[in-house]
Design an enzyme around this catalytic site. Structure first.
Site, mmCIF file in Angstrom:
data_model
loop_
_atom_site.group_PDB
_atom_site.id
_atom_site.type_symbol
_atom_site.label_atom_id
_atom_site.label_comp_id
_atom_site.label_asym_id
_atom_site.label_seq_id
_atom_site.Cartn_x
_atom_site.Cartn_y
_atom_site.Cartn_z
ATOM 1 N N ARG A 113 -89.418 118.218 -2.112
ATOM 2 C CA ARG A 113 -88.223 118.131 -2.698
ATOM 3 C C ARG A 113 -87.361 118.377 -2.284
ATOM 4 O O ARG A 113 -86.854 119.517 -2.429
ATOM 5 C CB ARG A 113 -89.124 117.134 -3.650
ATOM 6 C CG ARG A 113 -89.187 118.188 -4.638
ATOM 7 C CD ARG A 113 -88.130 118.605 -5.763
ATOM 8 N NE ARG A 113 -88.385 119.378 -6.798
ATOM 9 C CZ ARG A 113 -87.490 120.475 -6.961
ATOM 10 N NH1 ARG A 113 -86.428 120.529 -6.821
ATOM 11 N NH2 ARG A 113 -87.676 119.978 -8.399
ATOM 12 N N GLU A 212 -84.192 113.072 -12.695
ATOM 13 C CA GLU A 212 -83.817 114.323 -13.826
ATOM 14 C C GLU A 212 -82.440 114.816 -13.095
ATOM 15 O O GLU A 212 -81.475 114.802 -13.569
ATOM 16 C CB GLU A 212 -84.412 115.583 -13.783
ATOM 17 C CG GLU A 212 -83.812 116.953 -14.100
ATOM 18 C CD GLU A 212 -84.953 117.898 -13.900
ATOM 19 O OE1 GLU A 212 -85.852 117.850 -14.963
ATOM 20 O OE2 GLU A 212 -84.283 119.210 -13.346
ATOM 21 N N ARG A 216 -83.821 111.757 -6.140
ATOM 22 C CA ARG A 216 -84.598 113.287 -5.754
ATOM 23 C C ARG A 216 -85.107 112.332 -4.569
ATOM 24 O O ARG A 216 -85.854 111.431 -4.483
ATOM 25 C CB ARG A 216 -85.728 113.742 -6.421
ATOM 26 C CG ARG A 216 -85.080 114.249 -7.614
ATOM 27 C CD ARG A 216 -85.826 115.425 -7.242
ATOM 28 N NE ARG A 216 -85.236 116.051 -8.767
ATOM 29 C CZ ARG A 216 -86.340 117.172 -9.196
ATOM 30 N NH1 ARG A 216 -87.497 116.780 -9.800
ATOM 31 N NH2 ARG A 216 -85.328 117.990 -10.462
ATOM 32 N N CYS A 258 -81.230 120.893 -13.917
ATOM 33 C CA CYS A 258 -81.882 122.049 -14.251
ATOM 34 C C CYS A 258 -80.999 123.034 -13.616
ATOM 35 O O CYS A 258 -81.120 122.998 -12.076
ATOM 36 C CB CYS A 258 -82.924 122.136 -14.344
ATOM 37 S SG CYS A 258 -83.686 122.993 -14.484
ATOM 38 N N THR A 260 -83.137 125.725 -12.745
ATOM 39 C CA THR A 260 -83.506 126.484 -11.692
ATOM 40 C C THR A 260 -83.385 125.816 -10.923
ATOM 41 O O THR A 260 -83.867 126.510 -9.640
ATOM 42 C CB THR A 260 -84.871 125.685 -12.737
ATOM 43 O OG1 THR A 260 -85.392 124.028 -12.444
ATOM 44 C CG2 THR A 260 -85.106 126.900 -14.145
ATOM 45 N N ARG A 267 -88.234 122.186 -3.407
ATOM 46 C CA ARG A 267 -89.803 122.550 -3.604
ATOM 47 C C ARG A 267 -90.629 121.960 -2.778
ATOM 48 O O ARG A 267 -90.371 120.783 -2.330
ATOM 49 C CB ARG A 267 -90.335 121.747 -4.759
ATOM 50 C CG ARG A 267 -91.379 122.376 -5.596
ATOM 51 C CD ARG A 267 -92.228 122.005 -6.885
ATOM 52 N NE ARG A 267 -91.777 122.645 -7.225
ATOM 53 C CZ ARG A 267 -92.165 123.894 -8.256
ATOM 54 N NH1 ARG A 267 -92.976 124.470 -7.896
ATOM 55 N NH2 ARG A 267 -90.746 124.219 -9.182
ATOM 56 N N ARG A 296 -99.539 126.131 -9.564
ATOM 57 C CA ARG A 296 -99.358 124.874 -10.687
ATOM 58 C C ARG A 296 -100.313 124.351 -10.686
ATOM 59 O O ARG A 296 -101.587 123.280 -10.037
ATOM 60 C CB ARG A 296 -97.969 124.260 -10.456
ATOM 61 C CG ARG A 296 -96.611 124.632 -10.143
ATOM 62 C CD ARG A 296 -95.121 124.090 -10.374
ATOM 63 N NE ARG A 296 -95.479 123.199 -9.539
ATOM 64 C CZ ARG A 296 -94.008 122.155 -10.140
ATOM 65 N NH1 ARG A 296 -93.624 122.182 -10.510
ATOM 66 N NH2 ARG A 296 -94.505 121.249 -9.274
ATOM 67 N N GLU A 301 -96.181 120.757 -12.600
ATOM 68 C CA GLU A 301 -95.135 121.847 -14.138
ATOM 69 C C GLU A 301 -96.021 121.742 -15.569
ATOM 70 O O GLU A 301 -96.342 120.140 -15.479
ATOM 71 C CB GLU A 301 -93.575 120.933 -14.396
ATOM 72 C CG GLU A 301 -93.244 121.445 -14.965
ATOM 73 C CD GLU A 301 -92.237 123.379 -14.521
ATOM 74 O OE1 GLU A 301 -91.928 123.067 -13.883
ATOM 75 O OE2 GLU A 301 -92.468 124.501 -15.053
HETATM 76 C C1 CIR Z 1 -87.152 124.235 -19.045
HETATM 77 O O1 CIR Z 1 -85.964 125.255 -19.719
HETATM 78 O O2 CIR Z 1 -88.231 125.220 -19.394
HETATM 79 C C2 CIR Z 1 -87.147 123.180 -18.885
HETATM 80 N N1 CIR Z 1 -85.798 122.874 -19.509
HETATM 81 C C3 CIR Z 1 -87.419 122.972 -17.746
HETATM 82 C C4 CIR Z 1 -87.660 124.372 -16.653
HETATM 83 C C5 CIR Z 1 -88.130 123.174 -15.252
HETATM 84 N N2 CIR Z 1 -88.599 123.955 -14.429
HETATM 85 C C6 CIR Z 1 -89.296 125.209 -14.552
HETATM 86 O O3 CIR Z 1 -88.869 125.837 -15.032
HETATM 87 N N3 CIR Z 1 -89.562 125.468 -12.878
#
Ligand code: CIR
Length: 343
Positions: A113, A212, A216, A258, A260, A267, A296, A301
């Site tokens: 994705r 989000e 996506r 996000c 990240t 991913r 994971r 997640e």
């Molecule tokens: C966090 O800070 O844990 C959440 N906002 C989600 C982070 C997203 N994913 C990640 O760490 N892979």
């Protein structure tokens, strides 16, 4: 660096926002508003409400990355393990890699994705209902003009009754409200308004709208033919890129809600059954880490591993190209399958 007293982070929080947002920096940034009116207080709300956040900050629009750069950049550099002089690496050539598991002994499915956001709209945590609907209309138009071989159907969740929506959920085609991290960031606001899913006719390619991120884009198919999944995905990415204006920065790559996900936002992973390696978690972890892969739970997640089915995917998203991500995944999963066979 230790967070200074005064910011309302929980004592046990290990999040990067707590680590990098000093009181001095907070005061320096707190009065800034992005063009869509997003503030630092909004950006860190999720990290404050969820002390178990890993990073604890979301962007409310593409300009957040510049306005809050003094706190976001160190977090991005730390999270993505970037070397000095780092930069997004483009590259979306067709992949030619052998099927990882032609007999389908281990790999249940392969999935990739990417996230995309549209220039000119705030990001999901900072959108009004009208903006979500306007974005959905823009994207629906792009879907309608796709070439025949990529075409499919778009379903808006608000057009479905409960039974129809539940049927989509069971097929894995709808998405629910996001988790408490996204909830605190405002991403779930007005759900299911403006949300929906596009599905290609053969169901390999799907696009979530207004989750989000604005989009996506994903491709998934049973078994281990990761190159085929990648090639299908990039056809769709390129077709949508021709029709929509994506939020992009030369250094940071594709900009996402996000941090990240910035960079390729990709991913790429497999669902893989590993009976023997399940008994040797630290061995599995070592092979994965050596190949820049993350393990994971079955549901992704923050979920548990069920019936020895692991979700294994890339860790690196920024500073390497999408093609390298797929090659790394291919090599790493090959090594994991070899280790499973040898046990
Ligand atoms: C966090 O800070 O844990 C959440 N906002 C989600 C982070 C997203 N994913 C990640 O760490 N892979």
């Amino acid at each position: 660096m230790k967070a200074e007293p005064g910011l309302p982070f929980h004592a046990f929080s290990q999040s990067k926002i707590k680590q990098y947002l000093t009181l001095t920096l907070y005061h320096e940034l707190k009065t800034i508003r992005t063009p869509s009116g997003y503030s630092l207080d909004q950006a860190i709300r999720s990290g404050i409400e969820n002390p178990d956040s890993s990073i604890g900050i979301y962007a409310g629009d593409m300009e957040s990355y510049d306005c809050f750069a003094p706190v976001l950049l160190p977090i991005i550099e730390d999270y993505h393990h970037l070397d000095p002089g780092w930069s997004h690496k483009p590259g979306l050539e067709d992949a030619a890699l052998p099927d990882l598991d032609p007999e389908q002994t281990f790999i249940r499915s392969s999935r990739i994705r990417v996230a995309r956001n549209l220039n000119g709209f705030p990001f999901s945590g900072n959108m009004t209902p009208d903006q979500r609907l306007a974005l959905e209309e823009t994207v629906k138009h792009a879907f309608k003009t796709l070439p025949e071989k990529l075409s499919g159907a778009y379903i808006s969740f608000t057009d479905l009754n409960e039974k129809q929506f539940n049927a989509l959920l069971e097929k894995g085609l709808a998405f629910r409200k996001g988790d408490r991290f996204m909830d605190a960031a405002g991403i779930n606001r007005d759900y299911p308004l403006g949300r929906g899913i596009f599905t290609s006719r053969d169901k390999v390619v799907r696009v979530w709208v207004n989750e989000e991120d604005h989009l996506r884009i994903m491709a998934q198919s049973p078994g281990g033919d990761i190159a085929n999944v990648f090639n299908r995905l990039i056809q769709m990415m390129k077709a949508l890129d021709n029709r929509l204006d994506f939020a992009f920065d030369r250094k940071k790559g594709f900009l996402t809600a996000c941090p990240t996900n910035v960079g390729t936002s990709m991913r790429a992973g497999v669902h893989i059954h590993l009976d023997k390696l399940e008994q040797k978690p630290s061995f599995l972890e070592t092979i994965a880490t050596d190949h820049h892969l993350q393990i994971r739970g079955t549901g992704g997640e923050k979920t548990a591993v069920e019936k020895a089915v692991f979700d294994i995917s890339n860790v690196r998203r920024l500073g390497i190209s999408a093609n390298t991500i797929v090659k790394d995944l291919h090599r790493g999963v090959q090594a994991i399958i070899q280790a499973e066979r040898n046990l």
